[in-house]
Motif scaffolding. Structure first.
Motif, PDB file in Angstrom:
ATOM      1  N   TYR A  75       0.838  -1.210   0.000  1.00  4.30           N
ATOM      2  CA  TYR A  75       0.000   0.000   0.000  1.00  4.30           C
ATOM      3  C   TYR A  75       0.871   1.258   0.000  1.00  4.30           C
ATOM      4  CZ  TYR A  75      -3.467   3.412   1.585  1.00  4.30           C
ATOM      5  OH  TYR A  75      -4.276   4.516   1.699  1.00  4.30           O
ATOM      6  N   ALA A  76       1.927   1.254   0.835  1.00  7.61           N
ATOM      7  CA  ALA A  76       2.806   2.430   0.909  1.00  7.61           C
ATOM      8  C   ALA A  76       3.524   2.662  -0.422  1.00  7.61           C
ATOM      9  CB  ALA A  76       3.820   2.252   2.041  1.00  7.61           C
ATOM     10  N   LEU A  77       3.990   1.585  -1.055  1.00  6.61           N
ATOM     11  CA  LEU A  77       4.657   1.738  -2.355  1.00  6.61           C
ATOM     12  C   LEU A  77       3.682   2.256  -3.414  1.00  6.61           C
ATOM     13  CD1 LEU A  77       6.859  -1.496  -2.375  1.00  6.61           C
ATOM     14  CD2 LEU A  77       7.687   0.877  -2.394  1.00  6.61           C
ATOM     15  N   MET A  78       2.446   1.779  -3.332  1.00  3.67           N
ATOM     16  CA  MET A  78       1.439   2.268  -4.287  1.00  3.67           C
ATOM     17  C   MET A  78       1.236   3.774  -4.124  1.00  3.67           C
ATOM     18  SD  MET A  78      -2.617   1.559  -4.395  1.00  3.67           S
ATOM     19  CE  MET A  78      -2.761   2.856  -3.149  1.00  3.67           C
ATOM     20  N   MET A  79       1.162   4.240  -2.867  1.00  4.89           N
ATOM     21  CA  MET A  79       0.986   5.672  -2.633  1.00  4.89           C
ATOM     22  C   MET A  79       2.199   6.462  -3.120  1.00  4.89           C
ATOM     23  SD  MET A  79      -2.016   5.964  -1.489  1.00  4.89           S
ATOM     24  CE  MET A  79      -1.980   7.685  -1.013  1.00  4.89           C
ATOM     25  N   LEU A  80       3.414   5.872  -2.939  1.00  5.87           N
ATOM     26  CA  LEU A  80       4.623   6.539  -3.425  1.00  5.87           C
ATOM     27  C   LEU A  80       4.580   6.681  -4.949  1.00  5.87           C
ATOM     28  CD1 LEU A  80       7.467   7.694  -2.953  1.00  5.87           C
ATOM     29  CD2 LEU A  80       8.351   5.359  -3.069  1.00  5.87           C
ATOM     30  N   VAL A  81       4.139   5.626  -5.628  1.00  2.78           N
ATOM     31  CA  VAL A  81       4.021   5.679  -7.092  1.00  2.78           C
ATOM     32  C   VAL A  81       3.013   6.750  -7.498  1.00  2.78           C
ATOM     33  CG1 VAL A  81       3.266   4.396  -9.130  1.00  2.78           C
ATOM     34  CG2 VAL A  81       4.697   3.277  -7.414  1.00  2.78           C
ATOM     35  N   ILE A  82       1.882   6.818  -6.798  1.00  6.03           N
ATOM     36  CA  ILE A  82       0.842   7.791  -7.146  1.00  6.03           C
ATOM     37  C   ILE A  82       1.335   9.221  -6.908  1.00  6.03           C
ATOM     38  CG2 ILE A  82      -1.444   8.645  -6.504  1.00  6.03           C
ATOM     39  CD1 ILE A  82      -2.235   5.740  -5.936  1.00  6.03           C
ATOM     40  N   VAL A  83       1.986   9.452  -5.769  1.00  7.67           N
ATOM     41  CA  VAL A  83       2.468  10.808  -5.462  1.00  7.67           C
ATOM     42  C   VAL A  83       3.531  11.247  -6.476  1.00  7.67           C
ATOM     43  CG1 VAL A  83       3.748  12.199  -3.776  1.00  7.67           C
ATOM     44  CG2 VAL A  83       1.900  10.689  -3.017  1.00  7.67           C
ATOM     45  N   SER A  84       4.446  10.336  -6.807  1.00  2.00           N
ATOM     46  CA  SER A  84       5.464  10.687  -7.806  1.00  2.00           C
ATOM     47  C   SER A  84       4.818  10.938  -9.164  1.00  2.00           C
ATOM     48  CB  SER A  84       6.529   9.595  -7.900  1.00  2.00           C
ATOM     49  OG  SER A  84       5.953   8.363  -8.302  1.00  2.00           O
ATOM     50  N   GLY A  85       3.764  10.188  -9.474  1.00  2.00           N
ATOM     51  CA  GLY A  85       3.044  10.418 -10.728  1.00  2.00           C
ATOM     52  C   GLY A  85       2.345  11.768 -10.737  1.00  2.00           C
ATOM     53  N   MET A  86       1.805  12.181  -9.588  1.00  2.00           N
ATOM     54  CA  MET A  86       1.166  13.498  -9.498  1.00  2.00           C
ATOM     55  C   MET A  86       2.186  14.606  -9.729  1.00  2.00           C
ATOM     56  SD  MET A  86      -1.302  12.682  -6.224  1.00  2.00           S
ATOM     57  CE  MET A  86      -1.939  14.329  -6.028  1.00  2.00           C
ATOM     58  N   PHE A  87       3.408  14.411  -9.204  1.00  2.16           N
ATOM     59  CA  PHE A  87       4.459  15.395  -9.464  1.00  2.16           C
ATOM     60  C   PHE A  87       4.775  15.433 -10.963  1.00  2.16           C
ATOM     61  CE2 PHE A  87       8.876  16.638 -10.098  1.00  2.16           C
ATOM     62  CZ  PHE A  87       8.937  17.819  -9.369  1.00  2.16           C
ATOM     63  N   GLY A  88       4.776  14.254 -11.601  1.00  5.07           N
ATOM     64  CA  GLY A  88       5.030  14.203 -13.039  1.00  5.07           C
ATOM     65  C   GLY A  88       3.961  14.945 -13.831  1.00  5.07           C
ATOM     66  N   ILE A  89       2.697  14.815 -13.416  1.00  4.90           N
ATOM     67  CA  ILE A  89       1.616  15.538 -14.103  1.00  4.90           C
ATOM     68  C   ILE A  89       1.835  17.042 -13.982  1.00  4.90           C
ATOM     69  CG2 ILE A  89      -0.859  16.030 -14.071  1.00  4.90           C
ATOM     70  CD1 ILE A  89      -1.251  13.167 -13.001  1.00  4.90           C
ATOM     71  N   TRP A  90       2.172  17.479 -12.748  1.00  8.43           N
ATOM     72  CA  TRP A  90       2.441  18.909 -12.553  1.00  8.43           C
ATOM     73  C   TRP A  90       3.624  19.368 -13.411  1.00  8.43           C
ATOM     74  CZ3 TRP A  90       7.034  20.964 -10.671  1.00  8.43           C
ATOM     75  CH2 TRP A  90       7.039  22.344 -10.497  1.00  8.43           C
ATOM     76  N   ALA A  91       4.664  18.525 -13.475  1.00 15.08           N
ATOM     77  CA  ALA A  91       5.863  18.901 -14.238  1.00 15.08           C
ATOM     78  C   ALA A  91       5.536  19.052 -15.720  1.00 15.08           C
ATOM     79  CB  ALA A  91       6.955  17.854 -14.038  1.00 15.08           C
ATOM     80  N   TYR A  92       4.802  18.090 -16.276  1.00 14.23           N
ATOM     81  CA  TYR A  92       4.497  18.147 -17.704  1.00 14.23           C
ATOM     82  C   TYR A  92       3.504  19.262 -18.019  1.00 14.23           C
ATOM     83  CZ  TYR A  92       7.028  13.926 -18.900  1.00 14.23           C
ATOM     84  OH  TYR A  92       8.022  13.022 -19.132  1.00 14.23           O
TER      85      TYR A  92
END
Length: 288
Positions: A127-144
C-alpha cells in the motif's frame, strides 16, 4: 464544384483539436470513468456489512483487492504501450489519460480494500509503495503541465545547442581578451574558462545553486583589483555576459532535471510495488 450533399457532410462533420491535452482527452472521459468507479466502490463498502469487520479478508475486501491488483498491473504496462504508436480510441493519449485517472482512483479502491487496517507487514508495504508511485506520478503531471512553458520562456527561442554555442563564442572572446592581462587576473579568467557547465550532478542542478562558480569568482577578483585598465574592463564585460549565459543554461538544466527526476522514483517504485503486490497476494492465499 462541391455538391450540396458533400457540403452538408462536411458541415456536419465533427472536428476535434489535435492540441487537446491528455488530461482533457475526450471531454475528461477517463476522469468520469474513474470517478464512477470510486463512487461504486465507496457505495459497495459502506452499504455492505462484512463480518467480523471491514478489511481485506472479507468478500468486499477481496473484490476491491482484485480490482486494485488488476488496475496496478494494467497501469504498469504504459511503459510498454509507449513503444506502439496508434491512433483513435486507444491512442497513446487515451492510454495516458486512463493511466492518470485510474491511477488516482487507486487511492480510494486500495484504501477501502485495506479496511483502514495498516501495520508493519508486507500488505502495508504494498500500500505504501502504491501511494509513493501515485504521489510521484502526481508530481510528473504537474511537471508536464507547467515546466515546458517555463523551459520555452527561459530559452527565448534558442535551442540547448545554441545556448552552448553562445557560451563557447564568449569563451573564445574571453581567451583573446585575457592575453594582455597580468598573471593574477589572467589565472582568474582561465579558471572561469575551464568551468564545465554540465559537470555538476543531479542534486546541484535541481538546487540551482552554484556557490563555486568560477565566473563569479573571476568577476569578484577583478573588481577587487580596482584597476582602470581598458583590457580589464573589456574582460569584465565579457565575464558578465558569460555569467548571464551560464545562468540561463543552469535554469534550463534545472527545469529539465525537474521534468525528468520524478521518473527516477516513479519507475523503480512501480517495480518494487509489483514485487510487493505479488508477495501480498501469495501470502494471502498461502494463509487462506
Amino acid at each position: 464544384m462541391v455538391s450540396a450533399s458533400e457540403t452538408g457532410h462536411v458541415a456536419n462533420r465533427e472536428y476535434r483539436s489535435d492540441h487537446e491535452g491528455f488530461l482533457r482527452h475526450r471531454g475528461f472521459r477517463w476522469m468520469k470513468i474513474a470517478t464512477a468507479l470510486c463512487v461504486v466502490c465507496i457505495a459497495a463498502y459502506f452499504l455492505t456489512d462484512p463480518k467480523p469487520r471491514p478489511g481485506g479478508g472479507t468478500w468486499i475486501g477481496y473484490t476491491l483487492g482484485t480490482i486494485g491488483a488488476l488496475l496496478i498491473v494494467w497501469l504498469s504496462l504504459l511503459g510498454i504501450r509507449k513503444r506502439a504508436i496508434t491512433e483513435g480510441r486507444w491512442s497513446l493519449k487515451a492510454w495516458t489519460s486512463a493511466h492518470v485517472y485510474l491511477g488516482l482512483s487507486l487511492i480510494v479502491v486500495a484504501t477501502l480494500h485495506t479496511g483502514f487496517q495498516l501495520g508493519w507487514n508486507v500488505h502495508t508495504l504494498a500500500y505504501a509503495l502504491m501511494m509513493l508511485v501515485i504521489v510521484s506520478g502526481m508530481f510528473g503531471i504537474w511537471a508536464y503541465a507547467s515546466l515546458p512553458t517555463a523551459l520555452s520562456s527561459n530559452r527565448e527561442q534558442m535551442t540547448q545547442g545554441q545556448m552552448v554555442d553562445a557560451i563557447r563564442a564568449l569563451d573564445r572572446q574571453l581567451n583573446e581578451a585575457a592575453q594582455p592581462l597580468a598573471r593574477g587576473p589572467s589565472d582568474l579568467v582561465l579558471a572561469a574558462l575551464e568551468e564545465d557547465p554540465f559537470s555538476p550532478g543531479l542534486l546541484r542542478r535541481l538546487s540551482g545553486h552554484y556557490p563555486g562558480c568560477t565566473t563569479q569568482k573571476a568577476l569578484e577578483g577583478l573588481a577587487l583589483s580596482g584597476s582602470a585598465d581598458p583590457a580589464i574592463e573589456r574582460v569584465e564585460k565579457l565575464l558578465v555576459r558569460r555569467k548571464a549565459q551560464l545562468e540561463r543554461m543552469r535554469r534550463h538544466m534545472r527545469l529539465k532535471a525537474m521534468l525528468e527526476v520524478w521518473l527516477y522514483v516513479h519507475v523503480p517504485a512501480t517495480m518494487a510495488l509489483l514485487a510487493a503486490l505479488t508477495a501480498h497476494i501469495v501470502s494471502v492465499f498461502y494463509y487462506w
